[in-house]
Structures are given as C-alpha cells and as structure tokens.
Design an enzyme around this catalytic site. Structure first.
Site, PDB file in Angstrom:
ATOM      1  N   GLU A  94      36.362 -45.338 -11.812  1.00 40.47           N
ATOM      2  CA  GLU A  94      36.967 -44.000 -11.655  1.00 40.47           C
ATOM      3  C   GLU A  94      38.459 -44.012 -11.989  1.00 40.47           C
ATOM      4  O   GLU A  94      39.230 -43.205 -11.471  1.00 40.47           O
ATOM      5  CB  GLU A  94      36.785 -43.494 -10.223  1.00 40.47           C
ATOM      6  CG  GLU A  94      35.414 -43.729  -9.690  1.00 40.47           C
ATOM      7  CD  GLU A  94      34.590 -42.480  -9.611  1.00 40.47           C
ATOM      8  OE1 GLU A  94      35.149 -41.406  -9.810  1.00 40.47           O
ATOM      9  OE2 GLU A  94      33.392 -42.620  -9.395  1.00 40.47           O
TER      10      GLU A  94
HETATM   11  C1  LIG Z   1      30.147 -51.037 -10.390  1.00 38.26           C
HETATM   12  C2  LIG Z   1      30.677 -50.003 -11.342  1.00 38.26           C
HETATM   13  C3  LIG Z   1      30.264 -48.684 -11.221  1.00 38.26           C
HETATM   14  C4  LIG Z   1      30.710 -47.729 -12.133  1.00 38.26           C
HETATM   15  N1  LIG Z   1      30.254 -46.431 -12.035  1.00 38.26           N
HETATM   16  C5  LIG Z   1      30.545 -45.549 -13.034  1.00 38.26           C
HETATM   17  C6  LIG Z   1      29.957 -44.240 -13.060  1.00 38.26           C
HETATM   18  O1  LIG Z   1      29.211 -43.849 -12.150  1.00 38.26           O
HETATM   19  N2  LIG Z   1      30.221 -43.439 -14.118  1.00 38.26           N
HETATM   20  C7  LIG Z   1      31.033 -43.815 -15.147  1.00 38.26           C
HETATM   21  O2  LIG Z   1      31.204 -43.038 -16.072  1.00 38.26           O
HETATM   22  N3  LIG Z   1      31.637 -45.034 -15.133  1.00 38.26           N
HETATM   23  C8  LIG Z   1      31.404 -45.909 -14.122  1.00 38.26           C
HETATM   24  N4  LIG Z   1      31.977 -47.156 -14.108  1.00 38.26           N
HETATM   25  C9  LIG Z   1      32.850 -47.535 -15.220  1.00 38.26           C
HETATM   26  C10 LIG Z   1      34.315 -47.546 -14.839  1.00 38.26           C
HETATM   27  O3  LIG Z   1      34.769 -46.266 -14.538  1.00 38.26           O
HETATM   28  C11 LIG Z   1      35.093 -48.208 -15.966  1.00 38.26           C
HETATM   29  O4  LIG Z   1      34.713 -49.564 -15.962  1.00 38.26           O
HETATM   30  C12 LIG Z   1      36.583 -48.069 -15.798  1.00 38.26           C
HETATM   31  O5  LIG Z   1      36.996 -46.766 -16.098  1.00 38.26           O
HETATM   32  C13 LIG Z   1      37.370 -49.040 -16.681  1.00 38.26           C
HETATM   33  O6  LIG Z   1      36.893 -49.035 -17.981  1.00 38.26           O
HETATM   34  P1  LIG Z   1      36.550 -50.431 -18.718  1.00 38.26           P
HETATM   35  O7  LIG Z   1      35.738 -51.238 -17.802  1.00 38.26           O
HETATM   36  O8  LIG Z   1      36.001 -50.109 -20.035  1.00 38.26           O
HETATM   37  O9  LIG Z   1      37.936 -51.157 -18.865  1.00 38.26           O
HETATM   38  P2  LIG Z   1      38.996 -50.932 -20.038  1.00 38.26           P
HETATM   39  O10 LIG Z   1      39.294 -49.480 -20.194  1.00 38.26           O
HETATM   40  O11 LIG Z   1      38.547 -51.666 -21.253  1.00 38.26           O
HETATM   41  O12 LIG Z   1      40.287 -51.640 -19.452  1.00 38.26           O
HETATM   42  C14 LIG Z   1      40.428 -53.050 -19.435  1.00 38.26           C
HETATM   43  C15 LIG Z   1      41.805 -53.369 -18.827  1.00 38.26           C
HETATM   44  O13 LIG Z   1      42.832 -52.771 -19.663  1.00 38.26           O
HETATM   45  C16 LIG Z   1      43.636 -51.899 -18.879  1.00 38.26           C
HETATM   46  N5  LIG Z   1      44.024 -50.725 -19.661  1.00 38.26           N
HETATM   47  C17 LIG Z   1      43.226 -49.957 -20.456  1.00 38.26           C
HETATM   48  N6  LIG Z   1      43.945 -48.963 -21.002  1.00 38.26           N
HETATM   49  C18 LIG Z   1      45.220 -49.107 -20.531  1.00 38.26           C
HETATM   50  C19 LIG Z   1      46.434 -48.382 -20.718  1.00 38.26           C
HETATM   51  N7  LIG Z   1      46.508 -47.299 -21.502  1.00 38.26           N
HETATM   52  N8  LIG Z   1      47.531 -48.825 -20.077  1.00 38.26           N
HETATM   53  C20 LIG Z   1      47.488 -49.920 -19.278  1.00 38.26           C
HETATM   54  N9  LIG Z   1      46.376 -50.637 -19.058  1.00 38.26           N
HETATM   55  C21 LIG Z   1      45.260 -50.229 -19.686  1.00 38.26           C
HETATM   56  C22 LIG Z   1      42.733 -51.475 -17.704  1.00 38.26           C
HETATM   57  O14 LIG Z   1      43.502 -51.033 -16.598  1.00 38.26           O
HETATM   58  C23 LIG Z   1      41.972 -52.773 -17.435  1.00 38.26           C
HETATM   59  O15 LIG Z   1      42.762 -53.617 -16.634  1.00 38.26           O
HETATM   60  C24 LIG Z   1      31.600 -48.108 -13.169  1.00 38.26           C
HETATM   61  C25 LIG Z   1      32.050 -49.430 -13.246  1.00 38.26           C
HETATM   62  C26 LIG Z   1      31.598 -50.373 -12.352  1.00 38.26           C
HETATM   63  C27 LIG Z   1      32.094 -51.787 -12.476  1.00 38.26           C
END
Ligand SMILES: Cc1cc2nc3c(=O)[nH]c(=O)nc-3n(C[C@H](O)[C@H](O)[C@H](O)COP(=O)(O)OP(=O)(O)OC[C@H]3O[C@@H](n4cnc5c(N)ncnc54)[C@H](O)[C@@H]3O)c2cc1C
Length: 419
Positions: A396
């Site tokens: 989120e």
């Molecule tokens: C158990 C679980 C349940 C979930 N449930 C849902 C759900 O119900 N619905 C849904 O849609 N999603 C869900 N998610 C997904 C979750 O919301 C995403 O994993 C989250 O938004 C982060 O995206 P990502 O994992 O692709 O990381 P990325 O976006 O790839 O980020 C990787 C790292 O880079 C950093 N980063 C990325 N962009 C920037 C920036 N511009 N500036 C600084 N740092 C940055 C991030 O903070 C992170 O540390 C869930 C995830 C998990 C693990």
C-alpha cells in the site's frame, strides 16, 4: 487565533484543518455505540485465536476467519446498512475495530484490508447503485471474497507503469495482463482491477472482474516471509471478458479510483499496526514479570524497561496519528468536493501508515529481544508479529514512497521525486 508571523501557510492550514486548533475539542473517548461494536469484535477475535494459532503453526490458510467474522457481522463494517450485512460504521469506529483485529496478527487484518477496505469500500465509493447492489451484499455476508488488484510484476510503486490493457469489443471489454502480490488474490471471487486502454498509456480504467469470467485465473503466492494464514496471490487475465457494465467509476479515471482505494487501505494498515503494538506490549510486560534472570524478574532490569518504555511511547504517538488521520478521512468522505481536505487526509494517512508500520515492526523486534530464545519460536506471538508486520512497510505504498509524499506536501508538487 493569533498566528506567529513565521508560520508558513502550509503549516497554518495543517493546524486549522486538523480540527485540533482548539485543544478543548480533542477527545478520543469511545462512545457507547462504538463500545458495543468493539465488544463484538473482541468476542469474535477471542473465538478466532485458537484457530489462528493452529493454522499459523501448520503454515496454512485460516479457513475459520470468514465464518467467525461473518457470524459477528464484521465483514462489511464500513459498508452502508443498505447492502446485506453492512454495518454503516464511521471511519473512526472501523479503525478502532481494525486496531483490535490487528492484535490477532497482520494476516488476519490483511484479509479485511483486501476484502473490505480495498475491495468493498472502493465499490461503495465508485460503483453505480446497480454495481453496489450486485456485489456488496454478498461481500458483506462473506459469500464472496473481494480483492484489489493494482500491483503487477513490473509495476509496484509506480502504478502508472501498469501493463494490463483493455479493449472494447461490443458489449464487453477484453482484459489482458497479470496482477501480482494481491491480498486474497487466489481466493477472491470478485476483484477490482486496473488497466490501460490497449496501445495507450493514459486513461486508466477500473473494472469489477469476477473469478467466473472467461479468461480469469489465479494462483497462490507461496514461500512468503510471513502471514501464512492469509492468502496472497496472482491474477491472470487472458482475453478476460468483462461486461461493459462492470467498468467501475468514470472512464479514464482509474488512477483516481486506485488512489482513493489506497487511502482507505493505508489507513487500515496503520490501524492494524496499533493492535500489533498492543499485543507486543501485553506479551513483553507479561514475560518481563515472569522471567527471572540474575535473581530477579527481567522487568526489573533497566535495559528491559527501556524496551517497554519505547514501545509504549511509540504506541501513543502512533495512536494520535492514526486517530487523527481517521477523523480527517471521515471529514473528507463527508465533503468529497473539498480537494484541500482530501489532500490533507491523504498526507495524514501516509504519516500514520509510515509511523505505525515502523513502530509495530520495532515493537515486535524489541519484544522478541525481551523473550530471548523463546522469542525465536513461532510458538510465541512476538516473532509472528515480527515477520508478519514487516509487509506493512512495503504494501500500500512503501516507506520511501510515504516519506516522499509527506515531504512533497510541504515542499510543493514541483518537488515531486517521481511522476
Ligand atoms: C503480502 C503482500 C500483499 C500485497 N497486497 C496487495 C494488494 O492487495 N493489492 C495490490 O495491488 N498490491 C498488493 N501488494 C503489492 C504492494 O503494494 C507492492 O509490493 C508495493 O507497492 C511495492 O511495489 P514493489 O514490490 O513492486 O516494489 P518497487 O516499486 O519495485 O520498489 C522497490 C524498492 O524501490 C523503492 N522505490 C521505488 N520507487 C521509488 C521512488 N520513486 N523513490 C524512492 N524509492 C523508490 C521502494 O520503496 C522499494 O524499496 C502486496 C504486497 C505484499 C508483499
């Protein structure tokens, strides 16, 4: 009120809009009506706990959650009474319920975040009356589980980079793409999903998609760090046929639908984290009274007291942020056209989520430390919280995205770190 000359306009707005400019109005008393709801939540949580314990140690989904919460009519708390077993709870009452539920574990609360805060609340806010009548009663009754599918394998923090597409085909849309890491993803009967028009990276739309629709499949995510008792899954849309009437919200406004869902979801995360901290305090205090080392209860060692003092102080700070965010969200929901209020609520929710997530992770870590090697066994509660609550700093909106959002609220949008 006299305002010191050096206070910036932004700070001033923050103080005045918060409703706490007059300190005499600060009041976190619980009304009789809220107490009745919370008693019912507490009863359901007590009934659930032995099943949750058993499922956790067996590393499997807790299939008692839906029936027990359904019996207590807790599956549609913030949904209007017009729809099935919706209870029409205001935002703060719902937050207080999630706080209590959070004590049972982040997995339990995550089920409700996906099913209710993200799934049902989004349909209630953006759906037509016909869509609400079709989807909400069965969700509030727990007959159908809901989820919210925004994240994709290549689009997380940046929802603008979604690859899922839709195209219009007569009386239906064809959706293609996949969603990853979706809470309730493999068990959900109904998903709110987001997609761009084919060959265009603007005009995102939201859709209500049923598991039974042609071209829809899902799969459970295995080998997670924590939350073994709740479901996380992927959704695959392969020429998925979605009837035209399942477009959710105005065409082209899907990103706005997603962000409004995230506000509700983030607040639910923050509320659940309060419960995690409270459970850690119970565990830490209980064990510190009982465990004897060096001839005295470990609670008499000052360094152990330091852990408890820090956890408790963080809880109070987190509560103030979360309740304040809830009150702002309530006011914003009541004044949907007030953009300033919505932005203010959005930023307060980001602060609450960021702080409460980190405070709950810290509380779980300190409680594991107090338990020593006993805290290294999942037979005790603190290590479960440690691995489970870690996700609150990721989903989120990650910690990094939250703090940048907070900073840009002060610096101005021209300082946005990303687009
Ligand atoms: C158990 C679980 C349940 C979930 N449930 C849902 C759900 O119900 N619905 C849904 O849609 N999603 C869900 N998610 C997904 C979750 O919301 C995403 O994993 C989250 O938004 C982060 O995206 P990502 O994992 O692709 O990381 P990325 O976006 O790839 O980020 C990787 C790292 O880079 C950093 N980063 C990325 N962009 C920037 C920036 N511009 N500036 C600084 N740092 C940055 C991030 O903070 C992170 O540390 C869930 C995830 C998990 C693990």
């Amino acid at each position: 009120m006299t305002v010191p000359r050096k206070v910036s306009r932004t700070c001033l707005r923050t103080v005045v809009d918060s409703g706490f400019a007059d300190l005499s109005k600060m009041n976190f008393d619980i009304s009789d009506e809220q107490k009745m709801v919370l008693d019912e939540v507490d009863r359901a949580c007590r009934e659930l706990r032995p099943f949750e314990d058993e499922a956790y140690l067996a590393n499997r989904f807790n299939d008692r959650l839906v029936p027990i919460f359904r019996k207590a009519q807790l599956l549609g708390l913030p949904i209007s009474r017009r729809y099935g077993e919706g209870q029409g709870a205001d935002v703060l009452t719902y937050v207080l319920a999630l706080e209590r539920i959070g004590r049972e574990g982040t997995g339990v609360r995550t089920f409700l975040s996906g099913h209710t805060s993200l799934g049902q609340v989004t349909v209630q806010k953006w759906g037509s009356e016909e869509q609400r009548q079709r989807y909400l009663p069965q969700a509030t009754r727990g007959e159908k589980v809901m989820c919210f599918g925004l994240t994709e394998p290549t689009a997380g923090s940046d929802p603008g980079s979604l690859r899922t597409t839709f195209e219009e085909k007569g009386d239906h849309f064809l959706l293609n793409g996949s969603k990853a890491w979706i809470s309730n993803g493999s068990i959900a009967d109904v998903a709110v999903v987001f997609a761009y028009p084919r060959e265009k990276r603007e005009g995102m739309c939201a859709f209500i998609v049923e598991k039974g629709f042609e071209g829809y499949t899902s799969q459970q995510q295995k080998h997670k760090l924590g939350m073994p008792t709740s479901d996380t899954g992927s959704i695959f849309l392969d020429n998925c046929r979605v009837p035209k009437e399942n477009l959710l919200g105005p065409a082209g406004k899907g990103l706005g639908v997603a962000y409004s869902g995230l506000m509700s979801g983030r607040l639910s995360v923050a509320a659940g984290c309060l419960g995690v901290i409270e459970d850690c305090i119970d565990e830490a205090v209980g064990y510190s009274r009982q465990r004897v080392q060096h001839g005295k209860q470990i609670g008499k060692h000052q360094l152990v007291q330091r852990h408890i003092g820090i956890i408790s102080t963080n809880l109070e700070a987190a509560k103030n942020l979360v309740y304040k965010a809830a009150l702002l969200k309530q006011r914003s929901d009541e004044q949907p056209d007030n953009k300033d209020l919505r932005e203010h609520a959005d930023i307060m929710i980001a602060k609450a989520k960021y702080f409460a997530s980190n405070a709950s992770y810290d509380a779980a870590d300190r409680t594991v430390q107090i338990f020593g090697s006993s805290g290294y066994s999942f037979e005790t509660r603190a290590p479960r919280h440690l691995v489970d609550t870690r996700v609150c700093r990721i989903y989120e909106g990650t910690d990094e995205i939250m703090v940048q959002k907070i900073a840009v609220g002060l610096l101005g949008t021209e300082f946005e770190a990303y687009r």
